[in-house]
Motif scaffolding. Structure first.
Motif, PDB file in Angstrom:
ATOM      1  N   LYS A   1      56.556  20.165  62.498  1.00  0.00           N
ATOM      2  CA  LYS A   1      55.562  20.474  63.542  1.00  0.00           C
ATOM      3  C   LYS A   1      54.542  21.470  63.019  1.00  0.00           C
ATOM      4  O   LYS A   1      53.331  21.327  63.248  1.00  0.00           O
ATOM      5  N   MET A   2      55.003  22.497  62.312  1.00  0.00           N
ATOM      6  CA  MET A   2      54.080  23.470  61.731  1.00  0.00           C
ATOM      7  C   MET A   2      53.268  22.830  60.601  1.00  0.00           C
ATOM      8  O   MET A   2      52.082  23.139  60.420  1.00  0.00           O
ATOM      9  N   ALA A   3      53.892  21.934  59.851  1.00  0.00           N
ATOM     10  CA  ALA A   3      53.173  21.237  58.781  1.00  0.00           C
ATOM     11  C   ALA A   3      52.031  20.409  59.362  1.00  0.00           C
ATOM     12  O   ALA A   3      50.913  20.407  58.838  1.00  0.00           O
ATOM     13  N   ILE A   4      52.310  19.713  60.474  1.00  0.00           N
ATOM     14  CA  ILE A   4      51.272  18.900  61.134  1.00  0.00           C
ATOM     15  C   ILE A   4      50.157  19.789  61.668  1.00  0.00           C
ATOM     16  O   ILE A   4      48.966  19.478  61.507  1.00  0.00           O
ATOM     17  N   LYS A   5      50.524  20.891  62.283  1.00  0.00           N
ATOM     18  CA  LYS A   5      49.536  21.802  62.861  1.00  0.00           C
ATOM     19  C   LYS A   5      48.528  22.249  61.801  1.00  0.00           C
ATOM     20  O   LYS A   5      47.310  22.206  62.021  1.00  0.00           O
ATOM     21  N   HIS A   6      49.012  22.659  60.641  1.00  0.00           N
ATOM     22  CA  HIS A   6      48.110  23.169  59.605  1.00  0.00           C
ATOM     23  C   HIS A   6      47.326  22.050  58.921  1.00  0.00           C
ATOM     24  O   HIS A   6      46.173  22.247  58.537  1.00  0.00           O
TER      25      HIS A   6
ATOM     26  N   PRO B   1      39.295  33.048  56.009  1.00  0.00           N
ATOM     27  CA  PRO B   1      39.704  32.165  57.119  1.00  0.00           C
ATOM     28  C   PRO B   1      38.967  30.826  57.130  1.00  0.00           C
ATOM     29  O   PRO B   1      39.450  29.854  57.712  1.00  0.00           O
ATOM     30  N   LYS B   2      37.796  30.756  56.497  1.00  0.00           N
ATOM     31  CA  LYS B   2      37.021  29.520  56.499  1.00  0.00           C
ATOM     32  C   LYS B   2      37.500  28.533  55.434  1.00  0.00           C
ATOM     33  O   LYS B   2      37.059  27.388  55.407  1.00  0.00           O
ATOM     34  N   GLN B   3      38.353  28.976  54.550  1.00  0.00           N
ATOM     35  CA  GLN B   3      38.855  28.117  53.481  1.00  0.00           C
ATOM     36  C   GLN B   3      39.853  27.123  54.069  1.00  0.00           C
ATOM     37  O   GLN B   3      40.976  27.472  54.415  1.00  0.00           O
ATOM     38  N   SER B   4      39.438  25.872  54.184  1.00  0.00           N
ATOM     39  CA  SER B   4      40.240  24.878  54.909  1.00  0.00           C
ATOM     40  C   SER B   4      41.470  24.432  54.120  1.00  0.00           C
ATOM     41  O   SER B   4      42.517  24.156  54.699  1.00  0.00           O
ATOM     42  N   ARG B   5      41.361  24.359  52.815  1.00  0.00           N
ATOM     43  CA  ARG B   5      42.459  23.781  52.039  1.00  0.00           C
ATOM     44  C   ARG B   5      43.728  24.631  52.092  1.00  0.00           C
ATOM     45  O   ARG B   5      44.829  24.124  51.866  1.00  0.00           O
ATOM     46  N   THR B   6      43.571  25.896  52.409  1.00  0.00           N
ATOM     47  CA  THR B   6      44.764  26.744  52.541  1.00  0.00           C
ATOM     48  C   THR B   6      45.718  26.155  53.564  1.00  0.00           C
ATOM     49  O   THR B   6      46.944  26.207  53.401  1.00  0.00           O
ATOM     50  N   ASN B   7      45.152  25.600  54.621  1.00  0.00           N
ATOM     51  CA  ASN B   7      46.000  25.008  55.674  1.00  0.00           C
ATOM     52  C   ASN B   7      46.858  23.873  55.123  1.00  0.00           C
ATOM     53  O   ASN B   7      48.027  23.719  55.500  1.00  0.00           O
ATOM     54  N   LEU B   8      46.281  23.063  54.239  1.00  0.00           N
ATOM     55  CA  LEU B   8      47.032  21.951  53.669  1.00  0.00           C
ATOM     56  C   LEU B   8      48.188  22.457  52.813  1.00  0.00           C
ATOM     57  O   LEU B   8      49.296  21.901  52.843  1.00  0.00           O
ATOM     58  N   LEU B   9      47.960  23.526  52.077  1.00  0.00           N
ATOM     59  CA  LEU B   9      49.009  24.091  51.230  1.00  0.00           C
ATOM     60  C   LEU B   9      50.099  24.755  52.071  1.00  0.00           C
ATOM     61  O   LEU B   9      51.292  24.640  51.765  1.00  0.00           O
ATOM     62  N   ILE B  10      49.687  25.429  53.132  1.00  0.00           N
ATOM     63  CA  ILE B  10      50.678  26.007  54.050  1.00  0.00           C
ATOM     64  C   ILE B  10      51.506  24.893  54.675  1.00  0.00           C
ATOM     65  O   ILE B  10      52.732  24.999  54.822  1.00  0.00           O
ATOM     66  N   ALA B  11      50.832  23.798  55.024  1.00  0.00           N
ATOM     67  CA  ALA B  11      51.531  22.645  55.605  1.00  0.00           C
ATOM     68  C   ALA B  11      52.583  22.097  54.634  1.00  0.00           C
ATOM     69  O   ALA B  11      53.710  21.798  55.025  1.00  0.00           O
ATOM     70  N   LYS B  12      52.230  21.982  53.365  1.00  0.00           N
ATOM     71  CA  LYS B  12      53.189  21.500  52.363  1.00  0.00           C
ATOM     72  C   LYS B  12      54.412  22.416  52.288  1.00  0.00           C
ATOM     73  O   LYS B  12      55.540  21.951  52.118  1.00  0.00           O
ATOM     74  N   THR B  13      54.149  23.708  52.399  1.00  0.00           N
ATOM     75  CA  THR B  13      55.249  24.671  52.319  1.00  0.00           C
ATOM     76  C   THR B  13      56.180  24.532  53.523  1.00  0.00           C
ATOM     77  O   THR B  13      57.406  24.547  53.378  1.00  0.00           O
ATOM     78  N   PHE B  14      55.602  24.393  54.712  1.00  0.00           N
ATOM     79  CA  PHE B  14      56.436  24.195  55.908  1.00  0.00           C
ATOM     80  C   PHE B  14      57.217  22.884  55.814  1.00  0.00           C
ATOM     81  O   PHE B  14      58.372  22.801  56.249  1.00  0.00           O
ATOM     82  N   ALA B  15      56.577  21.857  55.245  1.00  0.00           N
ATOM     83  CA  ALA B  15      57.277  20.573  55.086  1.00  0.00           C
ATOM     84  C   ALA B  15      58.468  20.731  54.142  1.00  0.00           C
ATOM     85  O   ALA B  15      59.522  20.117  54.343  1.00  0.00           O
ATOM     86  N   LYS B  16      58.285  21.560  53.123  1.00  0.00           N
ATOM     87  CA  LYS B  16      59.379  21.841  52.193  1.00  0.00           C
ATOM     88  C   LYS B  16      60.562  22.474  52.927  1.00  0.00           C
ATOM     89  O   LYS B  16      61.721  22.244  52.587  1.00  0.00           O
ATOM     90  N   LYS B  17      60.220  23.227  53.979  1.00  0.00           N
ATOM     91  CA  LYS B  17      61.261  23.872  54.787  1.00  0.00           C
ATOM     92  C   LYS B  17      61.720  22.977  55.943  1.00  0.00           C
ATOM     93  O   LYS B  17      62.465  23.424  56.817  1.00  0.00           O
ATOM     94  N   GLU B  18      61.186  21.733  56.004  1.00  0.00           N
ATOM     95  CA  GLU B  18      61.512  20.740  57.039  1.00  0.00           C
ATOM     96  C   GLU B  18      61.051  21.168  58.433  1.00  0.00           C
ATOM     97  O   GLU B  18      61.597  20.733  59.433  1.00  0.00           O
ATOM     98  N   ASN B  19      60.026  22.007  58.481  1.00  0.00           N
ATOM     99  CA  ASN B  19      59.401  22.387  59.748  1.00  0.00           C
ATOM    100  C   ASN B  19      58.134  21.535  59.893  1.00  0.00           C
ATOM    101  O   ASN B  19      57.024  21.968  59.595  1.00  0.00           O
TER     102      ASN B  19
END
Length: 981
Positions: free
Chosen positions: A390-395, A370-388
């Protein structure tokens, strides 16, 4: 660079590994003096227990021996015995148990003896090493620093002092003081390579190991400061020593993996795979998989990422699975390190356009650590790929909080520039993606709040990336940085354009101009500005330019030696080049440290449109373009008017552009149609603004760099653009403004011309009709015969002699060099004192390797021998940077001198860039092959009009109009363009 915590941890592990595989103090100094210990009481016991590897017993003897000799008054022997008997237990992991006793000895000795003693300093070093083993670097550093201070003030053997520098360098690296660590390693290297005698062949081998380890350590410091080419060079130096002396050692394997990693970062993916394969072969051959598990993790992740970039997703996935298996095997299924393997696996799926599978592995990675911060950036990229979005910004915001506090980021515009280059690059990513996602969300919702957030993040990212370019001239990966900035600018231009349209606030117009200016020639802007920066001392600024010149000169010599059998000479040049690059690296940090505040660290000056308008005359204008995947943004700047515009590009525009270019080259019947369509895209938005304008300077971007604007056909009267306006070009708004402020006298022209002619070969082509005759010549005349002889430029001699007569007629200084006198040596030595330099020759432009581009001259030979390898008859791109010239105008009357590799964020990597860096404000260049007879006529007319008083742009226009009147095709005149003022 995009490193996750797994790779950052591996970096720290490599530092740690290096510090424990090199001696805490010089064995040459201590172990060669074992005779001092050969008493009858303690030595036999020490020798016995060391042989049995009973380090706890050795540690107990240390105290007894110390007390015995100290009470006898032999403090030297007491401390010597204690250190040698404590070192081995500390090195075997007993440091924590021994630390209380070591501290007691330090306190005791401070009260009873002069502590300016080699043995006392060694005791401090042992204490430091003990704390480092316990990961207490802040506590370890003062002990080691005090030890080094003592060593420097007393008669310490060079190898012993070198070991201390090395160990302090390792701790300093942990403290992320990378340049300080580099300097310590540099001192260590000097000691390890000193001529100090060693006892025997064994210790000479140890000394070689220490040298190799120091090269490896310096390479890590280079990696941490993004100097990847230097990292690669140092690792190769280390590997050469290791392969010769320690072919099966862990360091040899580790260095091979590090080289693979360097190649990956440089984008040479095949080499990354090759070195990783070599390392794996040795790891498996010597059964090192378990013993060197961290190295194996690094190998697998590097090779997998290289496979991923090579689109070999199955092979990449196999390596990721093996990585996960090895981490689980050695650290258990709950290990946070598994997070890195899952992240990489997810990235592979994301690269393969499988966002659902990618998200599955990213969620696993986050759950694992959970402390690994960069995972959030990768999750954000994935949500952006799905055009979501708000979730991309959150992560992405979750990730950003590791580096910056969101509140201060948005409300106070505060920027954090850390000492850690890796953290800074992560900040660039975070800010860029936040700006991007907010803009995409704004496009979805049209809510003003999202637009405001996007503007804030875009401006902050711009500020951060500009403040952190501290080595532009010698570069880390500065072309990569240019592309990164182009991506940032794309968001900034989009959002500032939209904000200006919505709010009509001037500040958004300035944001727009600053983004568009820097994005069109990022590296060139920075280079030119850095050389002229006022905050640097004149001495250091001059030194930096001299170093750049030496670097490029040596690079040219290496190119000249490409097919040479003289490998020793090539090796000598390579070593010189390496040393100059190191010197330039050091100077860049010296210059950076001399800056007094953050503003002085900026390598760009801010631009506002009022300043630009002041520099414009009433009858002239600038039109600046920026091309992204979907839009063409442009801005018109006149003395009293300004207008910005956006138009969709896409496939339709690409086809129009392609047909326009092909139509020019083939004189197709449909050319006017495509030329009119180009007018609709590029000029029509500003039709009202250009009504009272006589001259336009175009600053193109991307694909627009490859076409001439003057052959565009006006939609109202079907005239070519050149028939309505004088046309010139520039690489960026920043460079235009800078050169505009340079006032060189143009009243007393002086001319120097070169025409090598190349009379060794002649080819006659039967003339049938004008078009086929010209096309045949254009397709053949620049060919190289048998690899050596260039086809002659029979009209080039007439060209330069005709121009010389024009100047002589006007009683102006004019010198020409023809045939064998038009050699490279004369060119370099004679051009300094002329205002106009004219070169009528063959040019070569390499799109793949711009540094191989250049101009052909005759070779300078004495007794049939070339006197200087750089005077080989070809002036390379890099050599032009080093020219001494005061020319106001350079005319490159040669083929394709204005073309080159198109680089995102940088524009065309072509010969004019080098002349601009050398201080030339105006250049006439060609975009394609033009027959030298046509060129001769146009050039004579061009100079005639200059000498009659026309400006350069107006003179070129008049020469082209004369050609049009005489029935010349656009291909014969539109490809010769003016870059500058």
């Amino acid at each position: 660079m995009k490193f996750g915590n797994l790779f950052k941890n591996i970096l720290f592990i490599l530092i740690f590994f290096l510090t424990i595989t090199t001696n805490i103090f010089s064995q040459n100094y201590y172990e060669d003096s074992y005779d001092e210990l050969k008493d009858t009481i303690f030595y036999p016991l020490v020798d016995h227990y060391l042989g049995e590897r009973k380090n706890d017993s050795v540690a107990r003897i240390a105290d007894k021996a110390f007390d015995f000799y100290f009470n006898k008054g032999d403090t030297n022997k007491a401390m010597y015995f204690f250190n040698i008997c404590t070192y081995y237990p500390v090195g075997s992991g007993m440091g924590k148990l021994l630390m209380p006793n070591i501290k007691k000895k330090i306190l005791f000795l401070r009260q009873h003896i002069d502590t300016m003693n080699v043995h006392y300093a060694t005791l401090l070093q042992i204490a430091s090493f003990t704390l480092k083993y316990d990961f207490k670097y802040f506590l370890a550093q003062p002990y080691m620093e005090n030890a080094v201070k003592i060593y420097e003030q007393v008669n310490t053997p060079a190898l012993h002092l070198a070991s201390a520098y090395y160990n302090l360098g390792g701790i300093t690296m942990y403290m992320q003081e990378h340049y300080k660590a580099y300097n310590l390693y540099k001192k260590a290297l000097k000691g390890f390579t000193s001529k100090e005698k060693v006892a025997n062949e064994y210790h000479e081998t140890i000394k070689q190991h220490d040298v190799a380890s120091t090269y490896m350590a310096i390479a890590l410091a280079m990696k941490a400061t993004d100097q990847i080419n230097l990292e690669l060079a140092f690792n190769k130096k280390a590997l050469k020593i290791l392969n010769k002396n320690f072919p099966t050692s862990a360091n040899t394997i580790g260095t091979t993996i590090n080289i693979a990693n360097s190649y990956f970062t440089l984008g040479v993916y095949d080499e990354a795979v090759r070195y990783a394969d070599t390392a794996e072969k040795y790891i498996k051959k010597y059964n090192y998989i378990d013993e060197l598990n961290y190295f194996y993790y690094n190998l697998l992740s590097t090779r997998a990422k290289a496979f991923m970039k090579l689109k070999k997703h199955t092979k990449a996935n196999n390596d990721f699975k093996e990585l996960a298996f090895q981490v689980t095997k050695h650290h258990g299924s709950n290990s946070p390190m598994l997070s890195g393997a899952y992240m990489l696996c997810g990235e592979n799926y994301l690269e393969a356009n499988k966002p659902d599978s990618a998200l599955y592995y990213f969620e696993k990675a986050k759950k694992q650590d959970p402390k690994q911060s960069r995972t959030n950036l990768l999750i954000a990229k994935t949500f952006a790929k799905k055009e979501n979005y708000k979730m991309a910004i959150k992560h992405t915001e979750l990730n950003l909080t590791t580096y910056l506090k969101k509140e201060s980021l948005i409300s106070n515009n505060k920027i954090l520039v850390t000492n850690d280059f890796l953290d800074n690059f992560n900040q660039y990513d975070n800010l860029f993606y936040l700006a991007k996602y907010y803009f995409l969300l704004y496009n979805q919702t049209q809510e003003e709040e999202y637009l405001n957030h996007c503007i804030s993040y875009s401006i902050l990212n711009d500020s951060l990336i500009r403040k952190h370019i501290d080595a532009t001239l010698i570069g880390g990966n500065d072309i990569d940085l240019a592309e990164k900035y182009h991506n940032i600018a794309s968001i900034g231009i989009n959002v500032s354009y939209q904000a200006f349209k919505n709010k009509n606030d001037e500040k958004y117009l300035d944001y727009f101009l600053n983004f568009i200016s820097k994005a069109t020639a990022f590296k060139l802007n920075a280079e030119v500005n850095q050389v002229a920066s006022q905050y640097r001392s004149k001495q250091n600024s001059t030194k930096q330019v001299e170093l750049l010149q030496q670097i490029r000169k040596l690079e040219n010599e290496l190119f000249a030696l490409t097919n040479s059998p003289d490998k020793e000479f090539e090796k000598e040049i390579s070593e010189k080049l390496f040393n100059y690059r190191i010197e330039a690296y050091e100077l860049s940090y010296e210059l950076q440290s001399n800056t007094k505040n953050d503003e002085e660290k900026n390598v760009f000056s801010e631009i506002n449109y009022h300043e630009i308008q002041k520099q414009l005359k009433k009858n002239e204008a600038l039109i600046v373009y920026f091309v992204d995947d979907e839009q063409i943004y442009s801005v018109f700047l006149g003395r009293e008017k300004i207008k910005i515009n956006s138009i969709k590009s896409g496939r339709k525009f690409d086809l129009t552009l392609e047909n326009y270019y092909k139509g020019l080259k083939t004189a197709s019947n449909n050319f006017n149609k495509y030329a009119s369509e180009m007018y609709s895209y590029l000029i029509l938005p500003f039709e009202n603004e250009i009504k009272n304008i006589d001259k336009i300077t175009f600053i193109p971007d991307g694909k627009l760099n490859q076409i001439p604007f003057e052959a565009i056909v006006c939609s109202d009267n079907e005239n070519f653009l050149i028939e309505e306006f004088a046309v010139s070009y520039n690489y960026s708004l920043f460079l235009w403004l800078k050169n505009r402020k340079i006032h060189k006298s143009t009243e007393n022209h002086s001319f120097i011309g070169f025409a090598p002619v190349f009379t060794n070969f002649n080819k006659k082509i039967k003339q049938t009709n004008s078009l086929s005759y010209n096309s045949a010549l254009r397709s053949s005349y620049t060919e190289i015969i048998d690899g050596n002889n260039l086809k002659p430029l029979q009209y080039s001699e007439t060209e330069v002699l005709g121009i010389q007569k024009l100047f002589a007629k006007n009683k102006m200084k004019a010198t020409v060099y023809i045939n064998e006198n038009a050699n490279e040596l004369n060119f370099k030595q004679q051009i300094k004192d002329y205002s106009i330099l004219h070169i009528a020759t063959h040019g070569f432009s390499s799109r793949k390797n711009p540094e191989l581009s250049g101009l052909f001259f005759n070779k300078f030979e004495l007794n049939n021998k070339i006197q200087d390898i750089t005077n080989d008859g070809f002036v390379y791109f890099n050599e032009i940077f080093t020219l001494e010239t005061n020319a106001e105008l350079v005319v490159l009357s040669a083929c394709k001198t204005g073309t080159g590799k198109l680089t995102k964020g940088e524009g065309i990597m072509a010969l004019p860039r080098a002349f601009i860096f050398a201080g030339v404000p105006n250049l006439v260049v060609s975009l394609w092959k033009i027959h030298d007879e046509k060129t001769k006529d146009l050039m004579l007319d061009f100079y005639t009009f200059i000498l009659e008083g026309s400006s350069y742009s107006e003179a070129l226009r008049k020469a082209k109009l004369k050609g049009i009147k005489n029935g010349e095709l656009p291909i014969d005149w539109s490809g010769i363009i003016l870059i500058g003022n």
